[in-house]
Write a protein that holds these residues in place. Structure first.
Motif, PDB file in Angstrom:
ATOM      1  N   ASP A  68     -16.036  40.590 -17.818  1.00 45.28           N
ATOM      2  CA  ASP A  68     -15.015  40.507 -18.864  1.00 45.28           C
ATOM      3  C   ASP A  68     -14.221  39.220 -18.685  1.00 45.28           C
ATOM      4  O   ASP A  68     -13.596  39.005 -17.652  1.00 45.28           O
ATOM      5  N   SER A  77      -9.225  38.926 -19.701  1.00 45.23           N
ATOM      6  CA  SER A  77      -8.921  40.347 -19.521  1.00 45.23           C
ATOM      7  C   SER A  77      -7.471  40.689 -19.804  1.00 45.23           C
ATOM      8  O   SER A  77      -7.132  41.873 -19.917  1.00 45.23           O
ATOM      9  N   TRP A  82      -7.932  46.609 -21.142  1.00 38.66           N
ATOM     10  CA  TRP A  82      -9.350  46.688 -21.507  1.00 38.66           C
ATOM     11  C   TRP A  82     -10.234  46.928 -20.280  1.00 38.66           C
ATOM     12  O   TRP A  82     -11.100  47.824 -20.319  1.00 38.66           O
ATOM     13  N   PRO A  83     -10.073  46.237 -19.149  1.00 38.37           N
ATOM     14  CA  PRO A  83     -10.854  46.602 -17.961  1.00 38.37           C
ATOM     15  C   PRO A  83     -10.620  48.043 -17.527  1.00 38.37           C
ATOM     16  O   PRO A  83     -11.543  48.720 -17.062  1.00 38.37           O
ATOM     17  N   ALA A 115     -13.431  41.166 -13.858  1.00 39.94           N
ATOM     18  CA  ALA A 115     -12.465  40.697 -14.853  1.00 39.94           C
ATOM     19  C   ALA A 115     -11.853  39.371 -14.409  1.00 39.94           C
ATOM     20  O   ALA A 115     -11.527  39.194 -13.244  1.00 39.94           O
ATOM     21  N   ASP A 154      -9.002  36.146 -15.875  1.00 45.83           N
ATOM     22  CA  ASP A 154      -8.073  35.637 -16.875  1.00 45.83           C
ATOM     23  C   ASP A 154      -7.364  34.416 -16.285  1.00 45.83           C
ATOM     24  O   ASP A 154      -7.125  34.352 -15.074  1.00 45.83           O
ATOM     25  N   VAL A 197      -7.827  41.925 -11.556  1.00 47.58           N
ATOM     26  CA  VAL A 197      -8.206  40.840 -12.464  1.00 47.58           C
ATOM     27  C   VAL A 197      -8.068  39.542 -11.678  1.00 47.58           C
ATOM     28  O   VAL A 197      -6.999  39.250 -11.132  1.00 47.58           O
TER      29      VAL A 197
END
Length: 450
Positions: free
Chosen positions: A313, A316, A321-322, A334, A336, A352
């Motif tokens: 992903d 994220s 969502w994860p 994940a 970001d 994340v």
């Protein structure tokens, strides 16, 4: 008088010459100190060190021309060079390219990134070499590279000066030795002339030897004078060069301080931007929670995958969502780039990773991703979107699902803000027939790699 009997004076002279020759042959030369042998990494029968993945840049730039290219292929790609690739890199060298540019081309090619050899000191030099080829900034960057090489040039000048001094010392010693030999021969000649006037022939031969030695001495003196002139020229050239190096060092120090200040300002601006984006995401979540939409999308994606499958992903956010994917029994990697959102996700117990999503995808091996999820907020412009979709097609296995989340409001400046635009981009990028997933005023588009 018996002329066939040996002359004691002549025999004595011959004996002295033989003794001096024997002593010269027996003089012990200065001992040579070799560096200790360097431990070599284990290599295969073809000489390629396939297990070694760490180098210093100086280990790869010592060779020249074909030998340099051959060694670069063996070190960075762990194979012998192919004819086309080697010819291309040699062409770059012949056109004036820097060695670091050749090393960088191989290291950051698709094959080089897959192997992942680390070359300490290469990244910055490769970037500078590439910048030097740009039309506008290339000339000042080339000057900067030349200035960075000035310390090495100064070191070479000092080495040349030391070599010339050593050569002058050796020539002086040789001249002194020849002068002593010449004096000994002159003394012998005078003794022979006083004690044996009838040995004119032997005296003429000795005189010829003396003349030869004088000529050799004259040649040595000429060499000494030439060496002295070279030393004077080098000394004259070193002084302005030393002043130039000091001035350049001061300028580089000021430039480095300015770059540090610019980097600090850029970091503060990035932190402020992350905070603003995080505030916008929090405001949208407060208006309408994305949990229901994420739950429905995760359920649809889980139907496409085996239990426990790994989903990559990218973008994220703060982890809702994860968390939905994990709730469906899937494993999530994940990533970001927003430090504030990553901190929020980790505070909620959702892992994340902080990093550049595009760079993470670029490092994935070909056909290694079985499921991919992207946030439309990553598609800031057409170039970025094309690069992300191309990397996705390369990294995904055939038939793997890709879910593009279009969550309006989080990024008003994004390239894709609705489902039709997202579907059009995915089809243009070469993916299969798109399927729109609408849930609770949010949309996502699901496609598969063909």
């Amino acid at each position: 008088m018996n002329t066939d009997s040996p002359d004691p004076w002549l025999e004595r002279i011959k004996a002295e010459i033989r003794d001096e020759a024997a002593a010269a042959r027996q003089r012990t030369p200065l001992p040579r100190v070799d560096p200790p042998p360097r431990a070599q990494a284990a290599s295969s029968s073809d000489g390629i060190e396939r297990e070694r993945l760490d180098y210093v840049i100086s280990e790869l730039t010592g060779l020249d021309h074909g030998a340099f290219v051959d060694n670069a292929y063996r070190a960075l790609l762990k194979r012998n060079p192919d004819e086309g690739g080697a010819g291309f890199q040699l062409g770059l060298l012949m056109n004036g390219a820097d060695k670091t540019e050749i090393l960088g081309n191989l290291r950051w090619s698709a094959e080089g990134r897959h192997i992942g050899v680390r070359v300490r000191g290469l990244r910055l030099r490769y970037v500078l070499a590439k910048l030097s080829r740009l039309p506008l900034v290339g000339y000042p960057v080339a000057w900067l590279l030349a200035l960075l090489k000035l310390p090495a040039m100064l070191r070479d000048q000092r080495l040349l000066q030391a070599t010339l001094c050593e050569r002058a010392s050796l020539l002086a010693m040789a001249q002194a030795t020849l002068q002593r030999q010449l004096e000994q021969l002159e003394a012998t000649q005078r003794g022979l002339a006083a004690q044996a006037p009838h040995r004119d022939e032997q005296a003429r031969q000795l005189a010829a030897r003396v003349d030869a030695m004088e000529r050799a001495g004259a040649e040595l003196r000429t060499d000494l004078q030439a060496a002295a002139r070279e030393r004077a020229d080098v000394s004259a050239a070193i002084e302005p060069l030393r002043h130039y190096v000091h001035t350049t060092h001061h300028w580089l120090t000021s430039l480095r301080e300015g770059m540090v200040e610019l980097e600090a300002a850029a970091t503060r601006e990035q932190q402020r931007a992350d905070e603003l984006v995080a505030a916008l995401v929090a405001h949208e979540a407060a208006q309408e929670s994305p949990a229901l939409s994420h739950r429905d999308w995760a359920a649809t994606l889980a139907q496409q995958l085996p239990a426990g499958a790994l989903v990559m992903d990218l973008g994220s956010g703060e982890g809702t969502w994860p968390a939905a994917l994990i709730g469906q029994g899937l494993t999530v990697a994940a990533v970001d780039a927003n430090a504030v959102l990553v901190a929020r996700a980790q505070a909620r117990g959702i892992h994340v990773a902080l990093g550049d999503p595009a760079a993470v995808l670029a490092r994935c091996a070909d056909a290694s991703v079985i499921a991919l999820s992207l946030s439309a907020t990553l598609l800031s412009d057409a170039v970025t979107a094309a690069r992300l979709f191309d990397e996705a097609r390369r990294a995904m296995v055939d038939g793997a699902p890709l879910l593009l989340r279009v969550e309006t409001g989080a990024a008003p400046a994004a390239l894709v803000n609705d489902a039709p635009t997202a579907a059009a981009w995915l089809q243009a990028a070469g993916f299969g027939e798109p399927r729109t997933l609408a849930a609770h005023a949010r949309v996502a588009v699901l496609v598969h790699k063909r």
